[in-house]
Design an enzyme around this catalytic site. Sequence first.
Site, PDB file in Angstrom:
ATOM      1  N   ASP A  63       0.869  -1.175   0.000  1.00  0.00           N
ATOM      2  CA  ASP A  63       0.000   0.000   0.000  1.00  0.00           C
ATOM      3  C   ASP A  63       0.907   1.226   0.000  1.00  0.00           C
ATOM      4  OD1 ASP A  63      -1.610   2.169   0.712  1.00  0.00           O
ATOM      5  OD2 ASP A  63      -2.935   0.915   1.936  1.00  0.00           O
ATOM      6  N   ASN A  90       2.596   5.088 -10.306  1.00  0.00           N
ATOM      7  CA  ASN A  90       1.346   5.203 -11.062  1.00  0.00           C
ATOM      8  C   ASN A  90       0.106   5.027 -10.193  1.00  0.00           C
ATOM      9  OD1 ASN A  90      -0.495   4.523 -13.591  1.00  0.00           O
ATOM     10  ND2 ASN A  90      -0.565   2.705 -12.271  1.00  0.00           N
ATOM     11  N   TYR A 157      -9.156  15.478  -6.634  1.00  0.00           N
ATOM     12  CA  TYR A 157      -8.282  14.820  -7.621  1.00  0.00           C
ATOM     13  C   TYR A 157      -7.398  15.844  -8.329  1.00  0.00           C
ATOM     14  CZ  TYR A 157      -6.990  11.758 -11.540  1.00  0.00           C
ATOM     15  OH  TYR A 157      -6.305  11.031 -12.468  1.00  0.00           O
ATOM     16  N   LYS A 161      -3.323  15.984  -8.280  1.00  0.00           N
ATOM     17  CA  LYS A 161      -2.502  15.784  -9.479  1.00  0.00           C
ATOM     18  C   LYS A 161      -1.653  17.019  -9.804  1.00  0.00           C
ATOM     19  CE  LYS A 161      -3.459  11.473 -10.369  1.00  0.00           C
ATOM     20  NZ  LYS A 161      -2.399  10.451 -10.388  1.00  0.00           N
TER      21      LYS A 161
HETATM   22  N1  LIG Z   1      -7.445   6.376 -16.816  1.00  0.00           N
HETATM   23  C1  LIG Z   1      -7.302   7.640 -17.117  1.00  0.00           C
HETATM   24  O1  LIG Z   1      -7.990   8.152 -18.000  1.00  0.00           O
HETATM   25  C2  LIG Z   1      -6.283   8.491 -16.389  1.00  0.00           C
HETATM   26  C3  LIG Z   1      -6.107   9.815 -16.789  1.00  0.00           C
HETATM   27  C4  LIG Z   1      -5.160  10.606 -16.131  1.00  0.00           C
HETATM   28  C5  LIG Z   1      -4.403  10.070 -15.112  1.00  0.00           C
HETATM   29  N2  LIG Z   1      -4.603   8.777 -14.729  1.00  0.00           N
HETATM   30  C6  LIG Z   1      -3.782   8.266 -13.634  1.00  0.00           C
HETATM   31  O2  LIG Z   1      -3.183   7.067 -14.050  1.00  0.00           O
HETATM   32  C7  LIG Z   1      -3.022   6.193 -12.940  1.00  0.00           C
HETATM   33  C8  LIG Z   1      -3.650   4.839 -13.257  1.00  0.00           C
HETATM   34  O3  LIG Z   1      -5.029   5.032 -13.552  1.00  0.00           O
HETATM   35  P1  LIG Z   1      -5.959   3.845 -14.129  1.00  0.00           P
HETATM   36  O4  LIG Z   1      -6.968   4.451 -14.989  1.00  0.00           O
HETATM   37  O5  LIG Z   1      -5.119   2.762 -14.658  1.00  0.00           O
HETATM   38  O6  LIG Z   1      -6.706   3.433 -12.786  1.00  0.00           O
HETATM   39  P2  LIG Z   1      -6.904   2.038 -12.047  1.00  0.00           P
HETATM   40  O7  LIG Z   1      -7.163   0.962 -13.039  1.00  0.00           O
HETATM   41  O8  LIG Z   1      -7.902   2.299 -10.970  1.00  0.00           O
HETATM   42  O9  LIG Z   1      -5.473   1.790 -11.433  1.00  0.00           O
HETATM   43  C9  LIG Z   1      -5.033   2.340 -10.256  1.00  0.00           C
HETATM   44  C10 LIG Z   1      -4.159   1.324  -9.600  1.00  0.00           C
HETATM   45  O10 LIG Z   1      -3.604   1.878  -8.393  1.00  0.00           O
HETATM   46  C11 LIG Z   1      -3.646   0.882  -7.381  1.00  0.00           C
HETATM   47  N3  LIG Z   1      -3.753   1.539  -6.093  1.00  0.00           N
HETATM   48  C12 LIG Z   1      -4.721   2.380  -5.660  1.00  0.00           C
HETATM   49  N4  LIG Z   1      -4.478   2.754  -4.401  1.00  0.00           N
HETATM   50  C13 LIG Z   1      -3.322   2.153  -4.026  1.00  0.00           C
HETATM   51  C14 LIG Z   1      -2.552   2.139  -2.845  1.00  0.00           C
HETATM   52  N5  LIG Z   1      -2.934   2.833  -1.752  1.00  0.00           N
HETATM   53  N6  LIG Z   1      -1.423   1.414  -2.818  1.00  0.00           N
HETATM   54  C15 LIG Z   1      -1.016   0.710  -3.899  1.00  0.00           C
HETATM   55  N7  LIG Z   1      -1.710   0.668  -5.045  1.00  0.00           N
HETATM   56  C16 LIG Z   1      -2.858   1.384  -5.104  1.00  0.00           C
HETATM   57  C17 LIG Z   1      -4.869   0.034  -7.705  1.00  0.00           C
HETATM   58  O11 LIG Z   1      -4.710  -1.299  -7.274  1.00  0.00           O
HETATM   59  P3  LIG Z   1      -5.243  -1.827  -5.851  1.00  0.00           P
HETATM   60  O12 LIG Z   1      -6.594  -1.196  -5.635  1.00  0.00           O
HETATM   61  O13 LIG Z   1      -5.262  -3.300  -6.009  1.00  0.00           O
HETATM   62  O14 LIG Z   1      -4.222  -1.362  -4.876  1.00  0.00           O
HETATM   63  C18 LIG Z   1      -4.898   0.055  -9.222  1.00  0.00           C
HETATM   64  O15 LIG Z   1      -4.207  -1.039  -9.783  1.00  0.00           O
HETATM   65  C19 LIG Z   1      -3.635   6.919 -11.735  1.00  0.00           C
HETATM   66  O16 LIG Z   1      -2.656   7.604 -11.012  1.00  0.00           O
HETATM   67  C20 LIG Z   1      -4.575   7.912 -12.406  1.00  0.00           C
HETATM   68  O17 LIG Z   1      -4.832   9.033 -11.585  1.00  0.00           O
HETATM   69  C21 LIG Z   1      -5.519   7.968 -15.344  1.00  0.00           C
END
Ligand SMILES: NC(=O)c1ccc[n+]([C@@H]2O[C@H](COP(=O)([O-])OP(=O)(O)OC[C@H]3O[C@@H](n4cnc5c(N)ncnc54)[C@H](OP(=O)(O)O)[C@@H]3O)[C@@H](O)[C@H]2O)c1
Length: 252
Positions: A63, A90, A157, A161
């Site tokens: 975590d 990430n 958020y 960011k």
């Molecule tokens: N998707 C988009 O359009 C988008 C756009 C801009 C930025 N982002 C950024 O890109 C990153 C990935 O986004 P995503 O869309 O791939 O989201 P996602 O599928 O929800 O992935 C987020 C990951 O972070 C892990 N996580 C969350 N809290 C955690 C913690 N306390 N410790 C360790 N791991 C943790 C989650 O796994 P567990 O819950 O199993 O820990 C999950 O695998 C994020 O930082 C997000 O803000 C995404």
Amino acid sequence: MNRFTGKTVLVTGAGSGLGRAIALAFAAEGASVVAAGRTAASLDETVGLIEATGGTATAVTADVTDSGQVKNLIRRSVTRFGGLDIAVNNAGILRGTVPVGEVSEEDWEAVLRTNVTGVWLAMKHEIAHMKGNGGGSIVNIASNLGAHLRTPNLAAYITSKAAVSALTRAAALDHIHQGIRINAVSPGASAAPMSLRPGETEADRAERVKTQNPLGRVAEAEEVAAAVLYLASPAAGAVVGTDLVIDSGASA
Ligand SMILES: NC(=O)c1ccc[n+]([C@@H]2O[C@H](COP(=O)([O-])OP(=O)(O)OC[C@H]3O[C@@H](n4cnc5c(N)ncnc54)[C@H](OP(=O)(O)O)[C@@H]3O)[C@@H](O)[C@H]2O)c1
């Protein structure tokens, strides 16, 4: 290309979405990958996908909001593969999608704790290893929402960011003299879970995004991963403290 043969790469949040795509992309170019997150099953799936194509990876549950767990994650990465060359911070969450006056204290604190303190803690322990072991490269995942763009009802958020973008630049200045290059990638709406609104399908999202950015589509997860790999690669040797926006022109 095989730009990362012999390198160890840590990716947090590697059990889904962008983190998984980034982990797969590094492994496809020869890296040994440590896939980290809180959920063992999803990390194991990422490792399985990498191994199925002949790559090397291991899963470590951690975590990012817990300093002891992050320290242990770095220790286990180094023990397993003999070092840590590249880290991609990430892991992130999105909560509190209401006007700022209505955001609960719980959501505010969870988002700031995960997205900002989590990235800082990860860097703190990654840097502790890298500075005594020949340097390295760190890429933090911020967002176009924050330093580059604001939209309603996402204050926690957006604040988190914007902090990741600023923290990345501050850290880059502090540690480049130790051979640690630190940069950020700021994705816009991407083909990954976080860009889906509650109840929305991928087809619904594609329709919505047609009019929301100049390109008319989300970024593919592989397109975001390609930017991360570039920043981590020797080709970006003089790139320090950059925040590379991959958002289909939304913040252009
Ligand atoms: N998707 C988009 O359009 C988008 C756009 C801009 C930025 N982002 C950024 O890109 C990153 C990935 O986004 P995503 O869309 O791939 O989201 P996602 O599928 O929800 O992935 C987020 C990951 O972070 C892990 N996580 C969350 N809290 C955690 C913690 N306390 N410790 C360790 N791991 C943790 C989650 O796994 P567990 O819950 O199993 O820990 C999950 O695998 C994020 O930082 C997000 O803000 C995404």
